[in-house]
Design a protein around this motif. Structure first.
Motif, PDB file in Angstrom:
ATOM      1  N   GLU A  26       0.817  -1.210   0.000  1.00  0.00           N
ATOM      2  CA  GLU A  26       0.000   0.000   0.000  1.00  0.00           C
ATOM      3  C   GLU A  26       0.854   1.265   0.000  1.00  0.00           C
ATOM      4  N   ARG A  27       2.022   1.209   0.601  1.00  0.00           N
ATOM      5  CA  ARG A  27       2.914   2.371   0.593  1.00  0.00           C
ATOM      6  C   ARG A  27       3.261   2.766  -0.846  1.00  0.00           C
ATOM      7  N   GLU A  28       3.522   1.768  -1.678  1.00  0.00           N
ATOM      8  CA  GLU A  28       3.870   2.055  -3.072  1.00  0.00           C
ATOM      9  C   GLU A  28       2.681   2.662  -3.814  1.00  0.00           C
ATOM     10  N   TRP A  29       1.481   2.245  -3.453  1.00  0.00           N
ATOM     11  CA  TRP A  29       0.304   2.843  -4.085  1.00  0.00           C
ATOM     12  C   TRP A  29       0.253   4.342  -3.815  1.00  0.00           C
ATOM     13  N   TYR A  30       0.484   4.718  -2.558  1.00  0.00           N
ATOM     14  CA  TYR A  30       0.434   6.138  -2.194  1.00  0.00           C
ATOM     15  C   TYR A  30       1.537   6.929  -2.900  1.00  0.00           C
ATOM     16  N   LEU A  31       2.730   6.406  -2.901  1.00  0.00           N
ATOM     17  CA  LEU A  31       3.844   7.124  -3.532  1.00  0.00           C
ATOM     18  C   LEU A  31       3.620   7.274  -5.036  1.00  0.00           C
ATOM     19  N   HIS A  32       3.165   6.208  -5.676  1.00  0.00           N
ATOM     20  CA  HIS A  32       2.949   6.243  -7.120  1.00  0.00           C
ATOM     21  C   HIS A  32       1.843   7.224  -7.475  1.00  0.00           C
ATOM     22  N   SER A  80     -14.215  -4.938  -4.545  1.00  0.00           N
ATOM     23  CA  SER A  80     -12.994  -4.628  -3.802  1.00  0.00           C
ATOM     24  C   SER A  80     -13.289  -4.070  -2.418  1.00  0.00           C
ATOM     25  N   ILE A  81     -14.358  -3.280  -2.287  1.00  0.00           N
ATOM     26  CA  ILE A  81     -14.682  -2.699  -0.983  1.00  0.00           C
ATOM     27  C   ILE A  81     -15.136  -3.786  -0.016  1.00  0.00           C
ATOM     28  N   ARG A  82     -15.995  -4.679  -0.494  1.00  0.00           N
ATOM     29  CA  ARG A  82     -16.485  -5.758   0.383  1.00  0.00           C
ATOM     30  C   ARG A  82     -15.339  -6.669   0.805  1.00  0.00           C
ATOM     31  N   VAL A  83     -14.439  -6.988  -0.120  1.00  0.00           N
ATOM     32  CA  VAL A  83     -13.311  -7.859   0.209  1.00  0.00           C
ATOM     33  C   VAL A  83     -12.360  -7.153   1.167  1.00  0.00           C
ATOM     34  N   SER A  84     -12.137  -5.854   0.952  1.00  0.00           N
ATOM     35  CA  SER A  84     -11.299  -5.090   1.881  1.00  0.00           C
ATOM     36  C   SER A  84     -11.903  -5.083   3.276  1.00  0.00           C
ATOM     37  N   TYR A  85     -13.216  -4.913   3.330  1.00  0.00           N
ATOM     38  CA  TYR A  85     -13.904  -4.909   4.625  1.00  0.00           C
ATOM     39  C   TYR A  85     -13.787  -6.279   5.287  1.00  0.00           C
ATOM     40  N   ALA A  86     -14.014  -7.349   4.520  1.00  0.00           N
ATOM     41  CA  ALA A  86     -13.914  -8.701   5.078  1.00  0.00           C
ATOM     42  C   ALA A  86     -12.504  -8.973   5.586  1.00  0.00           C
ATOM     43  N   ASP A  87     -11.517  -8.554   4.832  1.00  0.00           N
ATOM     44  CA  ASP A  87     -10.125  -8.732   5.234  1.00  0.00           C
ATOM     45  C   ASP A  87      -9.844  -8.008   6.550  1.00  0.00           C
ATOM     46  N   ALA A  88     -10.326  -6.758   6.652  1.00  0.00           N
ATOM     47  CA  ALA A  88     -10.097  -5.979   7.870  1.00  0.00           C
ATOM     48  C   ALA A  88     -10.813  -6.603   9.059  1.00  0.00           C
ATOM     49  N   LEU A  89     -12.074  -6.985   8.872  1.00  0.00           N
ATOM     50  CA  LEU A  89     -12.847  -7.533   9.976  1.00  0.00           C
ATOM     51  C   LEU A  89     -12.308  -8.894  10.408  1.00  0.00           C
ATOM     52  N   ALA A  90     -11.805  -9.666   9.457  1.00  0.00           N
ATOM     53  CA  ALA A  90     -11.202 -10.958   9.812  1.00  0.00           C
ATOM     54  C   ALA A  90     -10.020 -10.756  10.756  1.00  0.00           C
ATOM     55  N   LEU A 123      -7.791  -5.800  -3.856  1.00  0.00           N
ATOM     56  CA  LEU A 123      -7.750  -4.781  -2.803  1.00  0.00           C
ATOM     57  C   LEU A 123      -7.335  -3.421  -3.360  1.00  0.00           C
ATOM     58  N   LYS A 124      -6.489  -3.431  -4.364  1.00  0.00           N
ATOM     59  CA  LYS A 124      -6.047  -2.158  -4.943  1.00  0.00           C
ATOM     60  C   LYS A 124      -7.191  -1.445  -5.662  1.00  0.00           C
ATOM     61  N   LYS A 125      -8.173  -2.204  -6.128  1.00  0.00           N
ATOM     62  CA  LYS A 125      -9.283  -1.575  -6.835  1.00  0.00           C
ATOM     63  C   LYS A 125     -10.099  -0.660  -5.924  1.00  0.00           C
ATOM     64  N   ALA A 126      -9.998  -0.863  -4.608  1.00  0.00           N
ATOM     65  CA  ALA A 126     -10.696   0.010  -3.666  1.00  0.00           C
ATOM     66  C   ALA A 126      -9.873   1.240  -3.305  1.00  0.00           C
ATOM     67  N   PHE A 127      -8.629   1.296  -3.773  1.00  0.00           N
ATOM     68  CA  PHE A 127      -7.751   2.409  -3.438  1.00  0.00           C
ATOM     69  C   PHE A 127      -8.345   3.714  -3.960  1.00  0.00           C
ATOM     70  N   MET A 128      -8.486   4.694  -3.087  1.00  0.00           N
ATOM     71  CA  MET A 128      -9.062   6.010  -3.367  1.00  0.00           C
ATOM     72  C   MET A 128     -10.581   5.974  -3.519  1.00  0.00           C
ATOM     73  N   ALA A 129     -11.219   4.860  -3.190  1.00  0.00           N
ATOM     74  CA  ALA A 129     -12.683   4.821  -3.200  1.00  0.00           C
ATOM     75  C   ALA A 129     -13.188   5.566  -1.973  1.00  0.00           C
ATOM     76  N   LYS A 130     -13.983   6.586  -2.186  1.00  0.00           N
ATOM     77  CA  LYS A 130     -14.425   7.469  -1.105  1.00  0.00           C
ATOM     78  C   LYS A 130     -14.991   6.717   0.100  1.00  0.00           C
ATOM     79  N   PRO A 131     -15.898   5.753  -0.090  1.00  0.00           N
ATOM     80  CA  PRO A 131     -16.492   5.109   1.080  1.00  0.00           C
ATOM     81  C   PRO A 131     -15.763   3.874   1.580  1.00  0.00           C
ATOM     82  N   GLY A 132     -14.856   3.301   0.748  1.00  0.00           N
ATOM     83  CA  GLY A 132     -14.382   1.972   1.089  1.00  0.00           C
ATOM     84  C   GLY A 132     -12.898   1.722   0.968  1.00  0.00           C
TER      85      GLY A 132
END
Length: 867
Positions: free
Chosen positions: A192-198, A456-466, A489-498
């Motif tokens: 995720e760090r590379e996503w932000y820098l890029h 991507s948002i639902r999977v990100s949420y499931a990953d976090a909650l797990a 997971l990258k597909k949710a990057f910069m998604a306002k709600p997720g």
């Protein structure tokens, strides 16, 4: 030990095998079970509280009650305002019914109170009161509740204790100042760090847009109401506001990850330009105040140590202006509102973090932080105990960041695990059962059509909650999907709600060792939310048949639909019989008549009329059971039908030129009973449905089925009417039996065409919407009627289970023998027995089940509801 952990993880399922006591059949007479604004106290009189600390909540005074729309394109209803900082209410609590001894008493500014100390076990009495302008309290009647001992009770710290742990230094929101260098170091191993820098490198090369001259006003041409024009401007303005919001969030986080001032300098310059956008008449939408509050407060907290005084003053001014407006809207409104969508989805999270970001620097933040923390303890994260989401899957996902980031912040500050709230354990099941891996969603709520598989948002949420719950099934759920789609997971990057990328940066909790989903039960019921899902094969999802069902106390308000007692079927994750229509906007002709309305769903119409729009159009689940050979749910939609009487929805319809008249599907109610029994036999590949229908005069009964991908096929062989839904690989065959002869109709046309007037892409092009297929079986006029359906869902080329009916009306399906009473002159009854195992279910007044788990008798039981 492993077995014990598995049982604890599945604890929510134990209720499904608990005998229910009370009346065999409960006939409800209430106009509504839920209310747009709270109309009942909580805890309700006589309640027993075991799982959570006590929070006292009560209705607003009628002079201050508003059910404002809170919708893009619709003005909010105004009401008299209370002083957000005043002594508006008084509350008292004691174990003495006369309130003479050991009384806990307080004045509050808002209609809820969380006692300072944990309330000990025993019976308690309490009252709330409205304080008038003379300072005199008008007391309510006395209510009581019992506190049951429970060593595992969820008891987060009080506000006062919480604030003793809030860091005094900045930053304190995205990262604590004391942990800053450690977070930078640990982030170097995270993708995720590379996503932000890029992304930051791209943003710094891209000039900020000229907002005023970028809005495509040509899209307003031809729109026939102010509502539609405002909706369009809201959509267009958010296209740019949301994009720049994402850009600035990335730049701010990149600064936190690097401490490189260039990111902060560019972010501040862009934010100052963005502030000027507010002067444009094209700036529309109720997310914008929160956007400015978010960016100003996050910049203030993150850049605090490098900002000059002039910029600090500018940011504090922006925070104070927007924060005050949001706070004044929240107080004496949000806590009592059943679904103030945008505020719950994002605005509360943004306001919460802004409040804590400027605590100590803005006087207003003293109350802001108290309100944010106390309303979370009182009402959030869910509205009910079972963990379901009444607005449906599409709009559940809009809440992902709020549901993770706010309690994670509270946990980090306090050291108390806010995810031990029992609601989250139920919500983990909701995530999996309402949308298994690689599957279409259950088909509930606005916009469900486009939820093709866990995104991507639902999977990100499931990953976090797990990680946060140490939940092995959620870990398996998310890992299965990520293995197939490594970049999801990258597909949710910069998604306002997720976008939960930052959560993964700062949270170092590992995923627990996964447990295969094949160990999960074949079904799950959420009685407070009014949802159920049954499956055939958790172990091989490509061969999995699924049935989803809804009969909900929430009715069809907010983003919920008028689909009480409706079912959907699936195979290999794709829909077969499935709800129809398109969500174009919250309230427009097609969206209301062909997506929200009952005619869009696999349910029943009465004289061609559907269910009320609003909380008044409710259903509920009186009985349910999940077993190994038989699973069962009963939905009651007896109170759902009739004219639209909700003032809120009448006002919305007037603004949007919607007509709730008989010609469009709403009329005086003649329905007295609609109880739909759903029984899965062995698993969801064979499902039996039994409908009890009664009216106060002879009416026609319309049995509805829909498909959205391929046309249905209808035939009648061996005197059995069969309707077939297909999805390429699989089919669902509905064998329909009824009390009398029915007339059938099939069409591929909507009641109102699906015209996309709102959702244009960046180039101004409007996507066209496909037609769906609709089957109707209409009875002759009759006061009483019965339908029975056998659903067989299977691979197209697989050996087909035969459905037969003999001369006595007995139906056989494989090893199952079904006797169903379709005679309207005698009471409702069915008996289903397996010829090999002797497992059996019988509906008489009660429902009795005998299977591998033992014997159980189910009688109607009203779920405990919270608003």
């Amino acid at each position: 030990m492993k077995k014990l952990k598995l049982l604890l993880m599945l604890g929510a399922f134990t209720l499904t095998a608990t005998p229910m006591v009370g009346n065999s059949r409960i006939k409800l007479t209430s106009q509504t079970l839920m209310h747009e604004m709270r109309a009942t106290v909580y805890p309700q009189n006589g309640a027993q509280l075991a799982d959570r600390y006590v929070s006292l909540q009560w209705p607003l005074h009628e002079d201050h009650n508003s059910v404002g729309a809170g919708l893009d394109g619709v003005e909010e209803e105004k009401s008299k305002k209370l002083d957000p900082l005043g002594r508006n209410y008084q509350v008292r609590l004691s174990q003495d019914i006369h309130f003479n001894q050991n009384v806990i008493s307080a004045y509050t500014s808002w209609p809820f109170y969380n006692p300072e100390n944990n309330i000990r076990s025993g019976r308690w009495f309490w009252q709330y009161g409205y304080v008038n302008s003379d300072g005199i309290t008008e007391w309510s009647e006395t209510n009581s509740f019992d506190v049951v001992p429970n060593a595992l009770k969820f008891t987060p710290p009080t506000y006062r204790n919480f604030m003793t742990n809030l860091p005094s230094t900045h930053p304190r929101i995205l990262v604590f100042e004391k942990d800053w260098n450690q977070v930078i170091e640990s982030s170097k191993d995270k993708i995720e760090r590379e996503w932000y820098l890029h992304e930051s490198a791209k943003i710094m090369k891209t000039p900020i847009v000229d907002f005023h001259n970028s809005i495509n006003t040509d899209l307003l041409k031809g729109l026939d109401s102010e509502f539609k024009k405002n909706s369009m401007l809201t959509r267009e303005s958010r296209r740019f506001v949301d994009k720049e919001e994402g850009n600035l969030e990335v730049l701010i986080r990149t600064y936190i990850l690097t401490k490189d001032k260039k990111y902060a300098e560019i972010a501040i310059d862009r934010l100052k330009s963005m502030i000027t956008w507010k002067k444009s008449p094209y700036m529309k939408g109720d997310f914008n105040q929160a956007t400015y509050l978010l960016l100003a407060s996050t910049a203030y907290d993150s850049f605090y140590n490098i900002l000059d005084e002039e910029t600090k003053k500018l940011l504090l001014t922006e925070i104070k202006e927007n924060g005050t407006k949001i706070f004044n809207h929240f107080v004496n409104h949000l806590a009592n509102h059943i679904a103030d969508n945008h505020n719950w989805q994002m605005n509360l999270r943004i306001f919460t973090f802004a409040a804590f970001a400027v605590y100590g620097d803005l006087e207003e933040a003293d109350k802001w932080t108290e309100y944010s923390y106390e309303i979370w303890r009182a009402r959030f994260p869910g509205l009910n105990e079972d963990g379901g989401w009444h607005n449906g899957d599409s709009y559940f996902q809009v809440n992902a960041r709020t549901l993770i980031e706010v309690p994670y912040f509270y946990s980090r500050v306090s050291g108390y695990d806010f995810f031990s709230d029992p609601w989250y354990a139920g919500n983990a099941l909701y995530v999996m059962y309402q949308q298994p891996p690689f599957s279409k969603s259950g088909g509930n709520g606005s916009g469900h059509q486009k939820v093709y598989k866990p995104n991507s948002i639902r999977v990100s949420y499931a990953d976090a909650l797990a990680r946060l719950l140490n939940h092995p099934f959620l870990a398996q759920y998310s890992e299965m999907i990520i293995e197939k789609e490594p970049n999801i997971l990258k597909k949710a990057f910069m998604a306002k709600p997720g976008d939960l990328a930052w959560f993964r940066i700062v949270c170092n909790k590992p995923l627990p060792k996964p447990i295969t989903l094949g160990h999960l039960p074949v079904g799950c019921v959420f009685p407070q939310t009014g949802l159920a899902s049954f499956l055939s094969n958790w172990g091989d999802l490509h061969r999995n048949a699924m049935v989803s069902f809804r009969s909900s106390p929430y009715g069809s308000t907010s983003h919920a639909l008028a689909n009480q007692n409706a079912f959907n079927t699936f195979f290999d994750g794709r829909p077969l019989f499935y709800s129809s229509g398109h969500h174009i906007s919250f309230i427009d002709e097609h969206g209301v008549y062909c997506h929200r309305a009952s005619r869009a769903h696999n349910t029943i119409l009465v004289n061609g009329m559907g269910q009320k729009i609003g909380t008044e159009g409710y259903g509920w689940i009186p009985r349910h059971y999940v077993g190994k050979e038989i699973s069962y749910v009963l939905g009651d939609a007896s109170n759902a039908y009739g004219e639209v009487i909700s003032k809120l929805w009448q006002n919305r319809a007037k603004e949007a030129k919607i007509d709730f008249s008989p010609k469009n599907g709403w009329d005086k109610n003649h329905l007295e009973t609609f109880r739909r029994h759903i029984v899965t036999l062995g698993d969801a590949s064979i499902t039996f449905i039994y409908d009890e229908l009664e009216a106060d005069e002879p009416v026609t009964w319309d049995y509805l089925l829909h498909t959205v991908k391929e046309p249905m096929q209808q035939n009648e062989s061996n005197k059995i009417l069969t309707i077939k839904a297909t999805n390429g690989k699989a089919e669902s065959d509905a064998y329909l039996f009824s009390s009398g002869k029915v007339k059938t109709n099939m069409t591929d046309q909507f009641f109102t065409p699906a015209i996309n007037w709102l959702r244009a892409d960046a180039k101004g092009n409007f996507e066209s919407y496909a037609n769906h297929w609709h089957f109707t079986a209409t009875s002759e006029k009759s006061k009483n009627y019965r339908f029975a359906t056998v659903l067989v869902t299977h691979y197209r080329d697989a050996h087909k289970i035969e459905v037969k009916q003999n001369k006595k009306g007995i139906i056989t399906v494989g090893d199952w023998v079904i006797k169903a009473n379709l005679d309207v002159n005698s009471k409702a009854y069915f008996e289903i027995k397996n010829r090999v195992t002797n497992s059996k279910i019988v509906l008489d007044d009660s429902t009795s089940i005998h299977d591998m788990m033992g014997n159980i008798i189910l009688e109607d039981k009203l779920p405990i509801l919270e608003i």
